[in-house]
Design an enzyme around this catalytic site. Structure first.
Site, mmCIF file in Angstrom:
data_model
loop_
_atom_site.group_PDB
_atom_site.id
_atom_site.type_symbol
_atom_site.label_atom_id
_atom_site.label_comp_id
_atom_site.label_asym_id
_atom_site.label_seq_id
_atom_site.Cartn_x
_atom_site.Cartn_y
_atom_site.Cartn_z
ATOM 1 N N ARG A 76 47.662 29.327 44.230
ATOM 2 C CA ARG A 76 47.328 28.722 42.932
ATOM 3 C C ARG A 76 48.616 28.346 42.202
ATOM 4 N NH1 ARG A 76 43.406 32.421 39.743
ATOM 5 N NH2 ARG A 76 41.889 31.680 41.259
ATOM 6 N N ARG A 145 47.567 34.681 32.399
ATOM 7 C CA ARG A 145 47.422 33.582 33.371
ATOM 8 C C ARG A 145 47.831 32.238 32.756
ATOM 9 N NH1 ARG A 145 43.581 34.955 37.371
ATOM 10 N NH2 ARG A 145 43.703 37.180 37.777
ATOM 11 N N LYS A 212 43.434 41.028 34.370
ATOM 12 C CA LYS A 212 43.836 39.665 34.036
ATOM 13 C C LYS A 212 43.667 39.394 32.537
ATOM 14 C CE LYS A 212 40.654 37.968 36.927
ATOM 15 N NZ LYS A 212 39.625 37.132 37.584
ATOM 16 N N LYS A 214 43.577 35.984 29.681
ATOM 17 C CA LYS A 214 43.501 34.520 29.657
ATOM 18 C C LYS A 214 43.555 33.978 28.227
ATOM 19 C CE LYS A 214 40.896 34.303 33.962
ATOM 20 N NZ LYS A 214 39.655 33.871 34.617
ATOM 21 N N CYS A 431 32.071 26.436 40.972
ATOM 22 C CA CYS A 431 33.238 27.159 41.475
ATOM 23 C C CYS A 431 33.374 26.897 42.971
ATOM 24 C CB CYS A 431 33.069 28.649 41.226
ATOM 25 S SG CYS A 431 31.845 29.388 42.330
ATOM 26 N N CYS A 437 36.025 31.711 49.324
ATOM 27 C CA CYS A 437 36.012 32.829 48.383
ATOM 28 C C CYS A 437 35.385 34.070 49.021
ATOM 29 C CB CYS A 437 35.257 32.462 47.112
ATOM 30 S SG CYS A 437 35.216 33.853 45.978
ATOM 31 N N CYS A 476 28.647 33.612 42.646
ATOM 32 C CA CYS A 476 28.473 35.038 42.359
ATOM 33 C C CYS A 476 28.584 35.226 40.857
ATOM 34 C CB CYS A 476 29.510 35.877 43.131
ATOM 35 S SG CYS A 476 31.090 36.057 42.291
ATOM 36 N N CYS A 480 33.326 32.033 37.538
ATOM 37 C CA CYS A 480 34.531 31.197 37.565
ATOM 38 C C CYS A 480 34.326 29.787 37.015
ATOM 39 C CB CYS A 480 35.091 31.127 38.979
ATOM 40 S SG CYS A 480 35.618 32.731 39.581
HETATM 41 FE FE1 SRM Z 1 37.830 33.149 39.223
HETATM 42 C C1 SRM Z 1 38.039 35.869 41.200
HETATM 43 C C2 SRM Z 1 38.296 31.143 41.842
HETATM 44 C C3 SRM Z 1 38.380 30.599 37.101
HETATM 45 C C4 SRM Z 1 36.387 34.973 36.706
HETATM 46 N N1 SRM Z 1 38.176 33.459 41.181
HETATM 47 C C5 SRM Z 1 38.274 34.674 41.807
HETATM 48 C C6 SRM Z 1 38.755 34.506 43.256
HETATM 49 C C7 SRM Z 1 40.256 34.584 43.250
HETATM 50 C C8 SRM Z 1 38.105 35.452 44.269
HETATM 51 C C9 SRM Z 1 38.838 36.716 44.610
HETATM 52 O O1 SRM Z 1 39.219 37.489 43.701
HETATM 53 O O2 SRM Z 1 38.999 36.954 45.800
HETATM 54 C C10 SRM Z 1 38.261 33.059 43.514
HETATM 55 C C11 SRM Z 1 39.009 32.277 44.594
HETATM 56 C C12 SRM Z 1 38.085 31.289 45.265
HETATM 57 C C13 SRM Z 1 38.771 30.278 46.088
HETATM 58 O O3 SRM Z 1 38.544 30.271 47.326
HETATM 59 O O4 SRM Z 1 39.498 29.448 45.567
HETATM 60 C C14 SRM Z 1 38.265 32.493 42.108
HETATM 61 N N2 SRM Z 1 38.364 31.248 39.441
HETATM 62 C C15 SRM Z 1 38.414 30.569 40.616
HETATM 63 C C16 SRM Z 1 38.595 29.083 40.397
HETATM 64 C C17 SRM Z 1 39.436 28.396 41.466
HETATM 65 C C18 SRM Z 1 37.206 28.440 40.297
HETATM 66 C C19 SRM Z 1 37.188 26.934 40.364
HETATM 67 O O5 SRM Z 1 36.382 26.446 41.160
HETATM 68 O O6 SRM Z 1 37.918 26.259 39.643
HETATM 69 C C20 SRM Z 1 39.222 29.117 38.994
HETATM 70 C C21 SRM Z 1 40.718 29.237 39.031
HETATM 71 C C22 SRM Z 1 41.286 29.256 37.668
HETATM 72 C C23 SRM Z 1 42.786 29.237 37.592
HETATM 73 O O7 SRM Z 1 43.361 28.188 37.837
HETATM 74 O O8 SRM Z 1 43.361 30.270 37.234
HETATM 75 C C24 SRM Z 1 38.629 30.397 38.436
HETATM 76 N N3 SRM Z 1 37.542 32.859 37.233
HETATM 77 C C25 SRM Z 1 37.730 31.685 36.569
HETATM 78 C C26 SRM Z 1 37.107 31.736 35.282
HETATM 79 C C27 SRM Z 1 37.045 30.619 34.277
HETATM 80 C C28 SRM Z 1 38.162 30.674 33.273
HETATM 81 O O9 SRM Z 1 39.079 31.484 33.394
HETATM 82 O O10 SRM Z 1 38.107 29.889 32.337
HETATM 83 C C29 SRM Z 1 36.514 32.991 35.178
HETATM 84 C C30 SRM Z 1 35.635 33.490 34.004
HETATM 85 C C31 SRM Z 1 36.386 33.831 32.794
HETATM 86 C C32 SRM Z 1 36.816 35.255 32.794
HETATM 87 O O11 SRM Z 1 37.837 35.560 33.390
HETATM 88 O O12 SRM Z 1 36.094 36.079 32.216
HETATM 89 C C33 SRM Z 1 36.807 33.691 36.402
HETATM 90 N N4 SRM Z 1 37.352 35.106 38.975
HETATM 91 C C34 SRM Z 1 36.705 35.627 37.890
HETATM 92 C C35 SRM Z 1 36.403 37.008 38.161
HETATM 93 C C36 SRM Z 1 35.665 37.979 37.194
HETATM 94 C C37 SRM Z 1 36.597 38.574 36.208
HETATM 95 C C38 SRM Z 1 35.930 39.623 35.350
HETATM 96 O O13 SRM Z 1 36.418 39.881 34.261
HETATM 97 O O14 SRM Z 1 34.947 40.220 35.764
HETATM 98 C C39 SRM Z 1 36.886 37.275 39.463
HETATM 99 C C40 SRM Z 1 36.795 38.618 40.220
HETATM 100 C C41 SRM Z 1 37.754 39.633 39.731
HETATM 101 O O15 SRM Z 1 38.686 39.369 38.989
HETATM 102 O O16 SRM Z 1 37.523 40.778 40.144
HETATM 103 C C42 SRM Z 1 37.457 36.049 39.948
HETATM 104 FE FE1 SF4 Z 2 34.128 33.159 44.119
HETATM 105 FE FE2 SF4 Z 2 32.326 34.158 42.484
HETATM 106 FE FE3 SF4 Z 2 34.480 32.942 41.499
HETATM 107 FE FE4 SF4 Z 2 32.634 31.521 42.640
HETATM 108 S S1 SF4 Z 2 32.339 32.742 40.799
HETATM 109 S S2 SF4 Z 2 34.847 31.347 43.043
HETATM 110 S S3 SF4 Z 2 31.908 32.840 44.239
HETATM 111 S S4 SF4 Z 2 34.483 34.818 42.644
#
Ligand code: SRM
Ligand code: SF4
Length: 583
Positions: A76, A145, A212, A214, A431, A437, A476, A480
């Site tokens: 990333r 981030r 994390k 944000k 996402c 993922c 899930c 995201c």
């Molecule tokens: Fe996310 C984890 C993809 C924005 C909440 N996210 C992941 C992971 C890294 C899976 C992992 O931990 O193994 C995913 C990688 C998938 C892949 O193959 O690329 C992933 N998140 C993404 C992206 C690429 C989705 C997209 O299609 O654009 C976004 C990358 C953002 C960036 O450039 O940094 C992405 N993730 C978000 C957002 C939206 C936002 O930040 O505005 C959220 C919800 C907001 C929040 O954080 O509350 C988000 N991602 C999560 C979570 C749940 C966090 C939590 O507090 O519970 C995880 C899992 C974790 O952290 O345990 C996660």
């Molecule tokens: Fe993966 Fe869940 Fe985030 Fe989608 S919402 S990219 S399935 S961790």
């Protein structure tokens, strides 16, 4: 003083012993018998901006053949405020072809992602990203981030000021460890073990944050960065074209776990008002309170939203103000009109043009009829403005001089980047999910476009072709694509099975509610069709779909507190959140 933690999660001990994020990453890279890194190192590499993954499409086939999983890495690239030069675009494009899976992913947080980089190429790719003057440090991990910002700073002076703040906060809160340069940029160790032990992280300390963190900066009336979904947000208060200060919001977040009601999405609270000069200091102090009081025992409860839920916003404000040494002001009124992007051309106050292009789910690639990758490469070669990644996975070709507009327009048209879509598709976001993922329970990026095609026929017949309806899907419950703030939210429960949520506010201020659980993929369009039809017939003037489904009694509004499960309606039974998994 922070509370003494009674127990600490495994990640806390790992961070403590990592010598400021070094672990054994450098040694692991030399290990040629496996395409993977050690489990501990894969947790540390997140701070360096990459994740170990494997191709889930071929997992069982490889298991049968007793082969190691098809490991590769997702990298990333941090882009504060989402701004990249044409030269950087060309580099990202080249790297994606040469070392990744040939696509570029524009994320929901204004970053680039590469998928499918193999271990032996990691070092070279990291070096080349840094040579392009972008980096990956802190793109993931328990740190602040990528700081998001409304991506059009040339539209007004206020937008430019907001971008400046996003960059200042990003710089100020970047980790200071030398590990990143040592492992990825320098060929020799900058620090030996002794020195590493005495190195300092003035803001984070050796335990970094509990989880994390944000931050976003918004310029009303656009809420394109989804203020209420974030740990910390600055909402610009603009008077006579100038930012006079920022309303500060804290404690938003999306992630939850199916079946665990003590995890929930939550919209942020308003903390107070600060001047532009105070904003970086406020960001630091908010982060420090979370550093000191966030839950370091249970990672599922470690985000700032849970700290605020546990202790209350008044306590939190008090702690922040103690560290600031002054009080925050009373919040000023602001109003948002939507979370989407403004598509097509706009002219700025200097006479330059900006074009916002819809990029389906942020995936830049060439498919028949939509050759976005080629188009953007061609544009980058002639463009002397810049590229701006939006928080909705779209792209702005920014600062196009009037004399270049015709050429840019011709390329966009030739490659199908003309935004000729329904209002539903233009407001859709999924996402990544499968196959990369590791946490995905269901398809998302590979399914939503087809679902929208099915629904397109319904909206067109209902006379809603150009009506904006926000639809978001995730594989899930981690959220995201911020699905709990979508008028139509779909969240994966298992292969081909989704929960359907309705009734979020179009301006991003109200969470939606569970409407149907465990819908099979093929049941989603039939369930939504009568709702869309009745919306077309019964809506009041200007009424949004998310408001209509509440007025019509399909779901209750999320109003009690800002959390999702605070007021589960009678339409929602407890089993609705049962099951699921989380990595
Ligand atoms: Fe996310 C984890 C993809 C924005 C909440 N996210 C992941 C992971 C890294 C899976 C992992 O931990 O193994 C995913 C990688 C998938 C892949 O193959 O690329 C992933 N998140 C993404 C992206 C690429 C989705 C997209 O299609 O654009 C976004 C990358 C953002 C960036 O450039 O940094 C992405 N993730 C978000 C957002 C939206 C936002 O930040 O505005 C959220 C919800 C907001 C929040 O954080 O509350 C988000 N991602 C999560 C979570 C749940 C966090 C939590 O507090 O519970 C995880 C899992 C974790 O952290 O345990 C996660
Ligand atoms: Fe993966 Fe869940 Fe985030 Fe989608 S919402 S990219 S399935 S961790």
């Amino acid at each position: 003083m922070a509370d003494e933690p009674t127990a600490r999660s495994k990640n806390e001990i790992l961070k403590e012993n990592s010598r400021y994020l070094r672990g054994t990453i450098a040694e692991g890279l030399q290990e040629v018998v496996t395409g993977a890194l050690s489990d501990d190192d894969t947790l540390l590499t997140k701070f360096h901006g990459f994740y170990q993954q494997d191709d889930r499409d071929i997992r069982s086939e490889r298991r049968k053949k007793k082969l190691e999983k098809a490991y590769s890495f997702m990298i990333r690239v941090r882009v504060p405020g989402g701004v990249a030069t044409p030269a950087q675009w060309l580099e990202m494009d080249r790297i994606s072809d040469q070392f990744a899976n040939g696509t570029l992913k524009l994320t929901t947080r204004q970053a680039f992602q590469f998928h499918g980089v193999i271990k032996t190429n990691l070092k070279r790719v990291m070096k080349e990203i840094n040579a392009s003057l972008l980096d990956t440090l802190a793109a993931c991990g328990d740190v602040n981030r990528n700081v998001m910002c409304n991506p059009n700073p040339h539209q007004s002076r206020a937008h430019a000021e907001a971008l400046r703040l996003a960059r200042e906060i990003s710089d100020h809160l970047s980790p200071r460890t030398g590990a990143y340069h040592e492992i990825w940029i320098e060929d020799e160790k900058v620090y030996d073990g002794e020195q590493a032990a005495t190195e300092e992280e003035p803001i984070y300390g050796k335990h970094y944050l509990p989880r994390k963190f944000k931050i976003v900066v918004a310029v009303p009336p656009s809420n394109d960065v989804d203020v209420f979904a974030h740990d910390l947000a600055f909402v610009a208060i603009v008077e006579d074209g100038t930012v006079v200060g920022y309303d500060v919001t804290v404690g938003g977040g999306m992630g939850m776990t199916h079946g665990e009601e003590d995890t929930f999405p939550r919209t942020a609270d308003i903390l107070g008002f600060c001047t532009p000069e105070q904003a970086v200091d406020v960001a630091e102090k908010v982060l420090l309170v979370q550093r000191d009081f966030g839950d370091r025992a249970v990672r599922k409860h470690a985000r700032l939203k849970y700290t605020i839920e546990r202790r209350g916003i008044a306590w939190f404000r008090d702690e922040v103000e103690k560290r600031l040494g002054y009080s925050l002001g009373a919040p000023r009124p602001f109003a948002f009109d939507g979370t989407g992007d403004r598509y097509g051309w706009v002219e700025d106050h200097e006479g330059n043009f900006h074009y916002t292009a819809f990029i389906q789910n942020g995936r830049v690639r060439d498919v028949p009829g939509h050759t976005a990758k080629t188009a953007l490469r061609e544009i980058a070669r002639i463009h002397d403005g810049d590229f701006r990644l939006t928080a909705n996975q779209n792209l702005i070709i920014a600062r196009v001089r009037p004399e270049n507009r015709v050429a840019v327009e011709a390329i966009l048209k030739a490659h199908g980047l003309d935004n000729a879509h329904t209002g539903l598709r233009l407001n859709s976001m999924a996402c990544v999910a499968l196959p990369t993922c590791g946490l995905a329970l269901a398809e998302s990026e590979r399914f939503l476009p087809d679902l929208v095609s099915e629904l397109d026929a319904v909206v067109e017949r209902a006379g809603l072709r150009d009506d904006e309806i926000v639809i978001r899907m995730t594989g899930c419950p981690n959220g995201c694509a911020r699905p709990y703030l979508a008028e139509i939210g779909l969240v994966g429960r298992g292969p081909g099975v989704y929960n359907l949520y309705l009734g979020a506010a179009f301006d991003g201020s109200r969470l939606n509610k569970l409407y149907r659980r465990d819908l099979k993929a093929e049941e989603i369009a039939p369930v939504l069709t009568p709702l869309i039809r009745s919306y077309a017939k019964q809506r009041r003037k200007g009424e949004r779909f998310g408001d209509y489904v509440i007025r019509a009694g399909h779901v209750a509004a999320t109003t009690a507190g800002n959390r999702f499960h605070a007021d589960l309606g009678a339409d929602v039974d407890a089993g609705a959140t049962a099951g699921g998994a989380r990595g």
